[in-house]
Design a protein around this motif. Structure first.
Motif, PDB file in Angstrom:
ATOM      1  N   ALA B  94       0.813  -1.227   0.000  1.00 18.83           N
ATOM      2  CA  ALA B  94       0.000   0.000   0.000  1.00 18.83           C
ATOM      3  C   ALA B  94       0.839   1.265   0.000  1.00 18.83           C
ATOM      4  O   ALA B  94       0.448   2.267  -0.597  1.00 18.83           O
ATOM      5  CB  ALA B  94      -0.942  -0.010   1.208  1.00 18.83           C
ATOM      6  N   GLU B  95       1.981   1.253   0.672  1.00 21.14           N
ATOM      7  CA  GLU B  95       2.700   2.512   0.882  1.00 21.14           C
ATOM      8  C   GLU B  95       4.009   2.618   0.096  1.00 21.14           C
ATOM      9  O   GLU B  95       4.388   3.696  -0.331  1.00 21.14           O
ATOM     10  CB  GLU B  95       3.014   2.672   2.379  1.00 21.14           C
ATOM     11  N   LYS B  99       4.065   1.607  -8.528  1.00 19.35           N
ATOM     12  CA  LYS B  99       2.805   1.194  -9.124  1.00 19.35           C
ATOM     13  C   LYS B  99       2.932  -0.104  -9.927  1.00 19.35           C
ATOM     14  O   LYS B  99       2.065  -0.964  -9.880  1.00 19.35           O
ATOM     15  CB  LYS B  99       2.276   2.307 -10.023  1.00 19.35           C
ATOM     16  N   ARG B 102       3.167  -3.087  -7.646  1.00 26.14           N
ATOM     17  CA  ARG B 102       1.872  -3.315  -7.026  1.00 26.14           C
ATOM     18  C   ARG B 102       0.944  -4.058  -7.980  1.00 26.14           C
ATOM     19  O   ARG B 102       0.231  -4.969  -7.603  1.00 26.14           O
ATOM     20  CB  ARG B 102       1.262  -1.970  -6.638  1.00 26.14           C
ATOM     21  N   ARG B 106      -0.577  -7.702  -6.574  1.00 24.40           N
ATOM     22  CA  ARG B 106      -1.988  -7.870  -6.220  1.00 24.40           C
ATOM     23  C   ARG B 106      -2.608  -9.143  -6.799  1.00 24.40           C
ATOM     24  O   ARG B 106      -3.232  -9.913  -6.064  1.00 24.40           O
ATOM     25  CB  ARG B 106      -2.811  -6.641  -6.611  1.00 24.40           C
ATOM     26  N   VAL B 169      -4.491  -4.043   3.148  1.00 27.74           N
ATOM     27  CA  VAL B 169      -4.201  -3.128   2.037  1.00 27.74           C
ATOM     28  C   VAL B 169      -5.409  -2.236   1.788  1.00 27.74           C
ATOM     29  O   VAL B 169      -5.291  -1.019   1.642  1.00 27.74           O
ATOM     30  CB  VAL B 169      -3.831  -3.909   0.757  1.00 27.74           C
ATOM     31  N   GLU B 170      -6.600  -2.856   1.800  1.00 27.10           N
ATOM     32  CA  GLU B 170      -7.820  -2.081   1.593  1.00 27.10           C
ATOM     33  C   GLU B 170      -7.962  -0.981   2.635  1.00 27.10           C
ATOM     34  O   GLU B 170      -8.289   0.163   2.309  1.00 27.10           O
ATOM     35  CB  GLU B 170      -9.034  -3.004   1.681  1.00 27.10           C
ATOM     36  N   HIS B 173      -5.523   1.834   2.104  1.00 29.76           N
ATOM     37  CA  HIS B 173      -5.910   2.689   0.984  1.00 29.76           C
ATOM     38  C   HIS B 173      -7.035   3.651   1.364  1.00 29.76           C
ATOM     39  O   HIS B 173      -7.176   4.713   0.772  1.00 29.76           O
ATOM     40  CB  HIS B 173      -6.359   1.830  -0.210  1.00 29.76           C
ATOM     41  N   ALA B 174      -7.844   3.216   2.354  1.00 27.54           N
ATOM     42  CA  ALA B 174      -9.011   4.032   2.696  1.00 27.54           C
ATOM     43  C   ALA B 174      -8.630   5.276   3.487  1.00 27.54           C
ATOM     44  O   ALA B 174      -9.409   6.217   3.582  1.00 27.54           O
ATOM     45  CB  ALA B 174     -10.005   3.189   3.494  1.00 27.54           C
ATOM     46  N   LEU B 177      -5.390  10.800   2.076  1.00 29.46           N
ATOM     47  CA  LEU B 177      -4.018  11.173   1.759  1.00 29.46           C
ATOM     48  C   LEU B 177      -3.546  12.326   2.634  1.00 29.46           C
ATOM     49  O   LEU B 177      -2.371  12.414   3.005  1.00 29.46           O
ATOM     50  CB  LEU B 177      -3.945  11.570   0.275  1.00 29.46           C
ATOM     51  N   SER B 202      -5.750   2.983  11.071  1.00 28.43           N
ATOM     52  CA  SER B 202      -6.390   1.779  10.544  1.00 28.43           C
ATOM     53  C   SER B 202      -6.430   0.649  11.563  1.00 28.43           C
ATOM     54  O   SER B 202      -6.769  -0.482  11.229  1.00 28.43           O
ATOM     55  CB  SER B 202      -5.666   1.319   9.284  1.00 28.43           C
TER      56      SER B 202
END
Lengths: 283, 297
Positions: B94-95, B99, B102, B106, B169-170, B173-174, B177, B202
Motif C-alpha cells: 500500500a505505501e 505502481k 503493485r 496484487r 491493504v484495503e 488505501h481508505a 491522503l 487503521s
C-alpha cells in the motif's frame, strides 16, 4: 536523524523479506505441484477411471471419474447458488426492503461466508442421515450450494449496490414494475460484478474438499444418477496423498495440477469476462 | 396490465421467500447441531468434556482437552507467524511499492487466495513435513516425524496470508491522503508516518483482519488434517503430533456412526467450532464496519 533512517531501513528490509515470503510461498506451491505432478500427467490419467490398483501404485487407471465428478458437483451447485444469490442480491436493494433489514441480512451473509466448509458438510450429512439416504451427488451439490451462496450473493450485491439510482428511476418513469426493473434493468448494469461473483463461487466450490467428503462419498465409477456417490478432484487428492508410496503421491500431485489449472483458468476467465462485459455498463 | 402486476407480486414474494430461507439457514445449522449434541450433554457434564484429557470413544470417554489445546496451539502459532508478515507485506504493497510492482503483486495474492486448501495440504506434505523433520527439528535437537503442530501452523499461516493482506491493504488505501501529507510535512520519515499515523488510523480494520484470519485458520480442515498427525494426546512440544477440532471431524467420521453417543460427541465438536468461528467473525465484521464508517468508505 541517523537512528530514524536506520529504523526506516530496517523495516524496509523486513518488508521486503515478508513480501518475498508471501510471493515465494505461492511460487513454491505452484512449482511443487508442477515438478511432482507433471511427470505423472498423461493422457491415460485424464481419460480413464480409477481402479483398485490405482491407489496401490501399480499403473493403470486415471482420474476421469474425479474430473467428471467435480464438474457434476460444482457446475449445478454454482447454477443453483447463482439463482438463489441473484434473487437475494436483487431483493436487498432499497426498492424492496428497509435498509436496516438489508444491513442485517448482509451481516448474516458475511458471517455465513466465514463458516468453515466442514460445518456445511456436517449439516448436509445430518440431513442426509435424517432422510435415510447415503452419500450421493445430490447432497454434494446441496453442500456446495450452501457454501457458495454467501460468496456469490455478496459479490452480486456489492455490484448491484453501485447501479445508479437514475437508471432505475428511468425504468420506473416508463411504467415498469419493481420486479421488471430488478430483473431486466439492474442485472445488465451490474453484469461484470455478477459474473465475477459466479466465477469466484465456482472456483471456491470446485476446490473444496471438506464439505463434499461425507456428502458426496467416494467411488471409482462415474456416477450414473444423482443418487450415486462420486469422487471429485479435491477428495481424490486427499485420498491419494494419504498413501506413503511415492508413485501414488505423484498421482496426487498430477491431480492437484489438474485442479490448479482449472482454478486458475476460472480466475483468469473471471478477469477477462468482467472486462469484456464492462462495455454494456452505463457510466 | 394485470398479468404484469401479478408477475411483479409473485416475483417479489419469491425473492422474499428465498431471502428469508437463506437467513434462516444460519439458525437451522445452529439448532440442528445443538439438538444433535444434546445426547452427549445428558451423560457428561460440560466441564468434564472440556477439561478431561482422555478421548476414547470406544470406552465412553469424550475429553476434548487435548484437542482444544491442539487447536489453540496450531491456530495461535499460525497467527503469530502470519500477522507480522502479512501486515508488513500490506504496508509494502500500500505505501512503498511502485505502481508497477503493485500491479504484479496484487493478482499474485488473489491467486494465492484461490488455491484450494487440499493443494496447500498436499504441498505441505511434499515439502514442509520433510523440511520440519530433517532441518528444523534437528536444529532444536528434537526428533519428529514431521507430522506435527508446527507443520500445521506454518501451512495455516500461508493460507491466512492473502486474507489478512488484502483486508489490510484495503484499509490502508481508505485512509485519506491528507493524513499522510500532514505527517510527512512536519518531517516524519515514511516509516514513522506508517507507524504513527497509518497504523493508528487503521487499527480497527487491522484488528478485524486478524480476527477474520483467525476464523479461517480455526476452521480449516483438510490441509490441517493432512499434516497435523491426528493423534489425540495433549501435545508436549511443537514437534509432537496433535489434533484440531475441525480435523477430528474428518478423521473420525467413518466410525462415528458406530454409536449414537460418538456421533453426538462429534456434533458437539462441530458446534464448538461453529460458535467460536461465529463469535470471531461477528466481532471482526462488526469492527470492520465501524472502521469503514470512520473514513466513509
Amino acid at each position: 536523524m541517523n537512528k530514524r533512517t536506520l529504523e526506516e531501513n530496517i523495516f524496509k528490509i523486513l518488508m521486503m523479506i515478508s513480501i518475498s515470503l508471501v510471493v515465494g510461498s505461492l511460487i513454491i506451491i505452484v512449482a511443487l505441484v508442477i515438478i511432482n505432478g507433471a511427470p505423472a500427467l498423461s493422457l491415460d490419467l485424464l481419460t480413464q477411471t480409477s481402479s483398485g490398483e490405482f491407489y496401490l501404485g501399480a499403473g493403470g487407471g486415471g482420474i476421469l471419474n474425479a474430473i467428471v465428478g467435480s464438474l457434476l458437483l460444482a457446475l449445478p451447485a454454482t447454477g443453483l447458488a447463482c439463482l438463489i444469490g441473484i434473487a437475494i442480491a436483487l431483493y436487498l436493494q432499497k426498492d424492496f426492503i428497509h435498509s436496516w433489514l438489508a444491513g442485517f441480512i448482509r451481516f448474516s451473509l458475511d458471517i455465513l461466508w466465514g463458516i468453515p466448509s466442514i460445518i456445511y458438510g456436517v449439516f448436509c450429512f445430518l440431513i442426509m442421515i435424517y432422510l435415510g439416504m447415503s452419500a450421493s451427488v445430490m447432497f454434494g451439490i446441496i453442500a456446495l450450494t450452501l457454501l457458495e451462496i454467501p460468496i456469490i450473493t455478496r459479490y452480486m450485491d456489492e455490484s448491484i449496490k453501485l447501479v445508479p439510482i437514475g437508471l432505475k428511476e428511468g425504468a420506473y418513469s416508463l411504467g415498469s414494475t419493481k420486479f421488471e426493473t430488478a430483473v431486466k434493468v439492474v442485472p445488465r448494469q451490474a453484469l461484470p460484478g455478477i459474473l465475477a461473483g459466479i466465477l469466484l463461487g465456482l472456483g471456491r466450490g470446485i476446490g473444496d474438499a471438506a464439505s463434499i467428503l461425507f456428502t458426496a462419498g467416494f467411488t471409482n465409477r462415474i456416477p450414473s444418477s444423482i443418487y450415486d456417490s462420486t469422487a471429485a478432484l479435491p477428495t481424490m487428492i486427499f485420498q491419494l496423498s494419504t498413501s506413503s508410496l511415492p508413485v501414488v503421491r505423484q498421482k496426487a500431485s498430477a491431480t492437484a495440477l489438474v485442479l490448479l489449472i482449472i482454478v486458475f483458468t476460472i480466475s483468469i476467465l473471471s478477469r477477462t469476462l468482467s472486462k469484456r462485459y464492462m462495455k454494456h455498463v452505463i457510466k | 396490465m394485470n398479468r404484469r402486476k401479478l408477475r411483479d407480486f409473485l416475483g417479489t414474494k419469491l425473492m422474499l421467500v428465498v431471502t428469508v430461507a437463506v437467513s434462516l439457514l444460519f439458525f437451522s445449522i445452529f439448532f440442528l447441531l445443538l439438538f444433535k449434541s444434546l445426547l452427549i450433554f445428558e451423560q457428561h457434564s460440560l466441564t468434564e468434556i472440556l477439561f478431561s484429557s482422555s478421548w476414547n470413544p470406544g470406552f465412553n470417554q469424550f475429553g476434548l482437552y487435548p484437542i482444544i489445546v491442539g487447536t489453540i496451539l496450531v491456530t495461535g502459532i499460525a497467527l503469530i507467524i502470519a500477522v507480522p508478515i502479512s501486515i508488513l507485506s500490506a504496508v509494502y504493497i500500500a505505501e512503498y511499492a511502485p505502481k508497477k510492482v503493485r500491479k504484479v503483486i496484487r493478482p499474485f495474492i488473489d491467486v494465492l487466495a484461490g488455491v484450494p486448501s487440499v493443494v496447500y495440504g498436499l504441498c505441505a506434505l511434499l515439502f514442509l513435513v520433510p523440511f520440519v523433520k530433517d532441518v528444523v527439528a534437528p536444529w532444536f535437537g528434537i526428533e519428529t516425524t514431521g507430522y506435527c503442530i508446527l507443520t500445521a501452523s506454518i501451512t495455516l499461516a500461508i493460507m491466512v496470508f492473502p486474507i489478512i493482506i488484502s483486508l489490510c491493504v484495503e484499509s490502508f488505501h481508505a485512509i485519506p491522503l491528507s493524513l499522510r501529507e500532514a505527517s510527512l510535512s512536519v518531517g516524519a520519515t515514511k516509516w514513522e508516518t506508517v507507524k504513527k499515523v497509518i497504523f493508528r488510523a487503521s487499527a480497527p480494520s487491522v484488528i478485524s483482519a486478524v480476527f477474520l484470519g483467525f476464523g479461517r485458520a480455526f476452521g480449516e480442515t483438510i490441509a490441517v488434517n493432512m499434516v497435523v498427525g491426528g493423534i489425540t494426546r495433549t501435545p508436549s512440544t511443537l514437534f509432537s503430533p496433535g489434533q484440531t477440532l475441525a480435523s477430528l471431524i474428518v478423521s473420525a467420521y467413518s466410525d462415528m456412526m458406530s454409536s449414537p453417543l460418538y456421533e453426538s460427541a462429534l456434533m458437539m465438536v462441530a458446534l464448538i467450532l461453529f460458535i467460536v468461528v461465529l463469535l470471531f467473525n461477528i466481532f471482526g465484521i462488526f469492527v470492520l464496519r465501524r472502521a469503514n464508517k470512520r473514513w466513509n468508505v
